[in-house]
Design a protein around this motif. Structure first.
Motif, PDB file in Angstrom:
ATOM      1  N   VAL A  75       0.843  -1.196   0.000  1.00 43.86           N
ATOM      2  CA  VAL A  75       0.000   0.000   0.000  1.00 43.86           C
ATOM      3  C   VAL A  75       0.881   1.251   0.000  1.00 43.86           C
ATOM      4  CG1 VAL A  75      -1.645   1.343   1.375  1.00 43.86           C
ATOM      5  CG2 VAL A  75      -1.979  -1.120   1.074  1.00 43.86           C
ATOM      6  N   LEU A  76       1.890   1.265   0.870  1.00 42.09           N
ATOM      7  CA  LEU A  76       2.745   2.449   1.009  1.00 42.09           C
ATOM      8  C   LEU A  76       3.677   2.670  -0.176  1.00 42.09           C
ATOM      9  CD1 LEU A  76       3.720   2.073   4.784  1.00 42.09           C
ATOM     10  CD2 LEU A  76       2.000   3.599   3.787  1.00 42.09           C
ATOM     11  N   LEU A  77       4.247   1.592  -0.708  1.00 41.73           N
ATOM     12  CA  LEU A  77       5.258   1.734  -1.754  1.00 41.73           C
ATOM     13  C   LEU A  77       4.698   1.694  -3.176  1.00 41.73           C
ATOM     14  CD1 LEU A  77       8.007  -0.610  -0.265  1.00 41.73           C
ATOM     15  CD2 LEU A  77       7.993   1.893  -0.270  1.00 41.73           C
ATOM     16  N   PHE A  78       3.632   0.923  -3.368  1.00 43.51           N
ATOM     17  CA  PHE A  78       3.144   0.703  -4.725  1.00 43.51           C
ATOM     18  C   PHE A  78       1.724   1.217  -4.949  1.00 43.51           C
ATOM     19  CE2 PHE A  78       6.052  -2.930  -3.740  1.00 43.51           C
ATOM     20  CZ  PHE A  78       7.143  -2.430  -4.429  1.00 43.51           C
ATOM     21  N   ALA A  81      -4.531  -0.694  -3.416  1.00 43.62           N
ATOM     22  CA  ALA A  81      -5.761  -0.300  -2.726  1.00 43.62           C
ATOM     23  C   ALA A  81      -5.837  -0.929  -1.334  1.00 43.62           C
ATOM     24  CB  ALA A  81      -6.972  -0.723  -3.544  1.00 43.62           C
ATOM     25  N   LEU A  82      -6.393  -0.168  -0.412  1.00 49.04           N
ATOM     26  CA  LEU A  82      -6.590  -0.644   0.956  1.00 49.04           C
ATOM     27  C   LEU A  82      -8.061  -0.448   1.308  1.00 49.04           C
ATOM     28  CD1 LEU A  82      -5.227  -1.774   3.474  1.00 49.04           C
ATOM     29  CD2 LEU A  82      -4.848   0.562   4.233  1.00 49.04           C
ATOM     30  N   SER A  83      -8.815  -1.515   1.219  1.00 47.68           N
ATOM     31  CA  SER A  83     -10.245  -1.451   1.504  1.00 47.68           C
ATOM     32  C   SER A  83     -10.505  -1.818   2.965  1.00 47.68           C
ATOM     33  CB  SER A  83     -11.000  -2.423   0.593  1.00 47.68           C
ATOM     34  OG  SER A  83     -10.638  -3.752   0.911  1.00 47.68           O
ATOM     35  N   LYS A  86     -10.016  -5.507   3.390  1.00 49.88           N
ATOM     36  CA  LYS A  86      -8.607  -5.883   3.480  1.00 49.88           C
ATOM     37  C   LYS A  86      -8.075  -5.593   4.888  1.00 49.88           C
ATOM     38  CE  LYS A  86      -4.908  -5.689   0.283  1.00 49.88           C
ATOM     39  NZ  LYS A  86      -4.180  -4.948  -0.761  1.00 49.88           N
ATOM     40  N   LEU A  87      -8.454  -4.451   5.451  1.00 50.43           N
ATOM     41  CA  LEU A  87      -8.031  -4.112   6.818  1.00 50.43           C
ATOM     42  C   LEU A  87      -8.569  -5.120   7.828  1.00 50.43           C
ATOM     43  CD1 LEU A  87      -8.338  -0.222   6.936  1.00 50.43           C
ATOM     44  CD2 LEU A  87      -6.267  -1.588   7.248  1.00 50.43           C
ATOM     45  N   ILE A  88      -9.809  -5.517   7.664  1.00 54.44           N
ATOM     46  CA  ILE A  88     -10.395  -6.505   8.575  1.00 54.44           C
ATOM     47  C   ILE A  88      -9.647  -7.825   8.482  1.00 54.44           C
ATOM     48  CG2 ILE A  88     -12.456  -7.934   8.976  1.00 54.44           C
ATOM     49  CD1 ILE A  88     -14.118  -5.410   8.207  1.00 54.44           C
ATOM     50  N   ARG A  89      -9.364  -8.242   7.274  1.00 58.34           N
ATOM     51  CA  ARG A  89      -8.657  -9.517   7.091  1.00 58.34           C
ATOM     52  C   ARG A  89      -7.238  -9.466   7.635  1.00 58.34           C
ATOM     53  NH1 ARG A  89     -11.696  -9.550   1.565  1.00 58.34           N
ATOM     54  NH2 ARG A  89     -13.486 -10.803   2.152  1.00 58.34           N
ATOM     55  N   LEU A  90      -6.568  -8.338   7.439  1.00 53.51           N
ATOM     56  CA  LEU A  90      -5.234  -8.182   8.024  1.00 53.51           C
ATOM     57  C   LEU A  90      -5.324  -8.187   9.555  1.00 53.51           C
ATOM     58  CD1 LEU A  90      -3.664  -5.515   5.628  1.00 53.51           C
ATOM     59  CD2 LEU A  90      -3.060  -7.942   5.803  1.00 53.51           C
TER      60      LEU A  90
END
Length: 104
Positions: A75-78, A81-83, A86-90
Motif C-alpha cells: 500500500v505504502l510503496l506501490f 488499494a486498501l479497503s 482488506k483491513l479486517i482480514r489483516l
C-alpha cells in the motif's frame, strides 16, 4: 531473545517479498542480489528461532508478519488499494499471531 529473532526474520521476509517487485523478474542484478540476501537472512533467522520456539508457532508467526508487513508495504510503496475488508482480514491475521503468542 527467540521472539526478537523471529520478529527480525519476519521483517526480513517483508524485505525480500517487496524486493521481488524491484527485481522485475530477476532482470535487475543489484535488486536481485539484495532480495536474495534478505531471503537468506530471513530463513537463517527463522531457523535460529526454531532452536527454542516450536515449529508450528514460529512458522505461523513468521508467515503472519510477512503477510501483514508485505500488504502494508504494498500500500505504502506501490499504491495498492486498501479497503475496509482488506483491513479486517489483516486484523484477523494479527489477531491470529497474537493468539499464537499467547498460547505459547
Amino acid at each position: 531473545m527467540a521472539w526478537l529473532i523471529l520478529f527480525l526474520a519476519g521483517l526480513s521476509e517483508v524485505a525480500w517479498a517487496v524486493g521481488l517487485k524491484y527485481t522485475e523478474g530477476f532482470s535487475k542484478p543489484l535488486a536481485s542480489i539484495v532480495t536474495l540476501l534478505f531471503l537468506a537472512v530471513s530463513i537463517a533467522l527463522l531457523g535460529w528461532s526454531l532452536r527454542i520456539l516450536p515449529l508450528s508457532l514460529a512458522y505461523g508467526v513468521w508467515v503472519g508478519i510477512g503477510t501483514v508487513g508485505t500488504a502494508i508495504a504494498s500500500v505504502l510503496l506501490f499504491g495498492e488499494a486498501l479497503s475496509v475488508l482488506k483491513l479486517i482480514r489483516l486484523g484477523l491475521i494479527v489477531a491470529g499471531i497474537v493468539g499464537m503468542k499467547l498460547a505459547s
